[in-house]
Design a protein around this motif. Structure first.
Motif, PDB file in Angstrom:
ATOM      1  N   GLY A  83      -1.685  -1.598  -8.238  1.00  0.00           N
ATOM      2  CA  GLY A  83      -0.902  -1.002  -7.149  1.00  0.00           C
ATOM      3  C   GLY A  83      -1.477   0.326  -6.680  1.00  0.00           C
ATOM      4  O   GLY A  83      -1.525   0.604  -5.469  1.00  0.00           O
ATOM      5  N   ILE A  84      -1.925   1.140  -7.622  1.00  0.00           N
ATOM      6  CA  ILE A  84      -2.543   2.418  -7.261  1.00  0.00           C
ATOM      7  C   ILE A  84      -3.816   2.172  -6.445  1.00  0.00           C
ATOM      8  O   ILE A  84      -4.031   2.791  -5.407  1.00  0.00           O
ATOM      9  CB  ILE A  84      -2.867   3.255  -8.519  1.00  0.00           C
ATOM     10  N   TYR A  85      -4.643   1.237  -6.913  1.00  0.00           N
ATOM     11  CA  TYR A  85      -5.889   0.946  -6.202  1.00  0.00           C
ATOM     12  C   TYR A  85      -5.613   0.411  -4.797  1.00  0.00           C
ATOM     13  O   TYR A  85      -6.297   0.774  -3.839  1.00  0.00           O
ATOM     14  CB  TYR A  85      -6.747  -0.049  -6.987  1.00  0.00           C
ATOM     15  N   GLU A  86      -4.602  -0.435  -4.659  1.00  0.00           N
ATOM     16  CA  GLU A  86      -4.254  -0.972  -3.340  1.00  0.00           C
ATOM     17  C   GLU A  86      -3.775   0.134  -2.407  1.00  0.00           C
ATOM     18  O   GLU A  86      -4.146   0.176  -1.232  1.00  0.00           O
ATOM     19  CB  GLU A  86      -3.185  -2.055  -3.475  1.00  0.00           C
ATOM     20  N   THR A  87      -2.942   1.034  -2.929  1.00  0.00           N
ATOM     21  CA  THR A  87      -2.437   2.141  -2.122  1.00  0.00           C
ATOM     22  C   THR A  87      -3.580   3.037  -1.668  1.00  0.00           C
ATOM     23  O   THR A  87      -3.655   3.416  -0.490  1.00  0.00           O
ATOM     24  CB  THR A  87      -1.394   2.955  -2.915  1.00  0.00           C
ATOM     25  N   LEU A  88      -4.464   3.373  -2.596  1.00  0.00           N
ATOM     26  CA  LEU A  88      -5.596   4.222  -2.230  1.00  0.00           C
ATOM     27  C   LEU A  88      -6.507   3.523  -1.219  1.00  0.00           C
ATOM     28  O   LEU A  88      -6.980   4.155  -0.267  1.00  0.00           O
ATOM     29  CB  LEU A  88      -6.380   4.628  -3.478  1.00  0.00           C
ATOM     30  N   ALA A  89      -6.744   2.243  -1.412  1.00  0.00           N
ATOM     31  CA  ALA A  89      -7.589   1.497  -0.478  1.00  0.00           C
ATOM     32  C   ALA A  89      -6.971   1.465   0.923  1.00  0.00           C
ATOM     33  O   ALA A  89      -7.676   1.585   1.931  1.00  0.00           O
ATOM     34  CB  ALA A  89      -7.829   0.079  -0.994  1.00  0.00           C
ATOM     35  N   ALA A  90      -5.650   1.339   0.984  1.00  0.00           N
ATOM     36  CA  ALA A  90      -4.963   1.308   2.278  1.00  0.00           C
ATOM     37  C   ALA A  90      -5.089   2.639   3.022  1.00  0.00           C
ATOM     38  O   ALA A  90      -4.991   2.678   4.251  1.00  0.00           O
ATOM     39  CB  ALA A  90      -3.489   0.954   2.086  1.00  0.00           C
TER      40      ALA A  90
END
Length: 182
Positions: A83-90
């Protein structure tokens, strides 16, 4: 995640919720640095790494948090990290340029999940020793200190982390406190 990469007035370039997150991160860093348990943990590492003991202590605390059954299971940590990686990628385009590079490596090697494992900590220590300007010891030196003082460091984390949670809760409940988005 980006607080260490946002300098001075650069903070004002970010939306208010991100500014609040950076301020919270900085408050957590200050609180951590002045906590008695952290001082004790740093003393375990100072003979090996001197002034860099705070950097290694932060990573060691991440290790114990990743293994803290009150906060994570192996599966929930994997979900959290994703979830953290997805948020940062977004929000990749909004990230500081240097952090964009760090993030790519962080995600590729799944740092957040690998903090759980001792070899993940060894890898993190290797990264620190590669980047450290004023430290001339191989990563095996702080890792040996980590291993030699493992139980003491775990005890320091156990004393520190509940206090940190109370601190963050009070920080967020203070006027103007808002939960950061990333």
């Amino acid at each position: 995640m980006i607080a260490d990469f946002v300098k001075g007035k650069q903070l004002l370039q970010y939306p208010p919720d991100v500014q609040q997150g950076v301020r919270l991160h900085r408050a957590i860093d200050a609180y951590t640095d002045h906590h008695p348990a952290t001082a004790r943990a740093k003393n375990c590492l100072k003979p090996a790494v001197g002034a860099y003991s705070a950097v290694y202590t932060d990573i060691i605390y991440d290790h114990f948090l990743a293994n803290d059954p009150e906060h994570f299971t192996a599966q929930s940590l994997e979900t959290f990290a994703g979830g953290i990686y997805e948020t940062l990628a977004a929000h990749h385009d909004q990230l500081p340029p240097v952090f964009q590079q760090v993030f790519s490596y962080m995600r590729q090697h799944n740092w957040l999940l690998h903090y759980r494992e001792r070899n993940g900590i060894a890898s993190s220590f290797n990264g620190i020793t590669r980047r450290a300007k004023y430290q001339q010891v191989p990563a095996t030196v702080p890792f040996k200190a980590f291993e030699d003082h493992y139980d003491t460091l775990k005890d320091c984390y156990a004393q520190f982390f509940p206090d940190l949670l109370r601190y963050v809760k009070s920080y967020l409940e203070a006027p103007g406190g808002a939960e950061p988005s990333f």
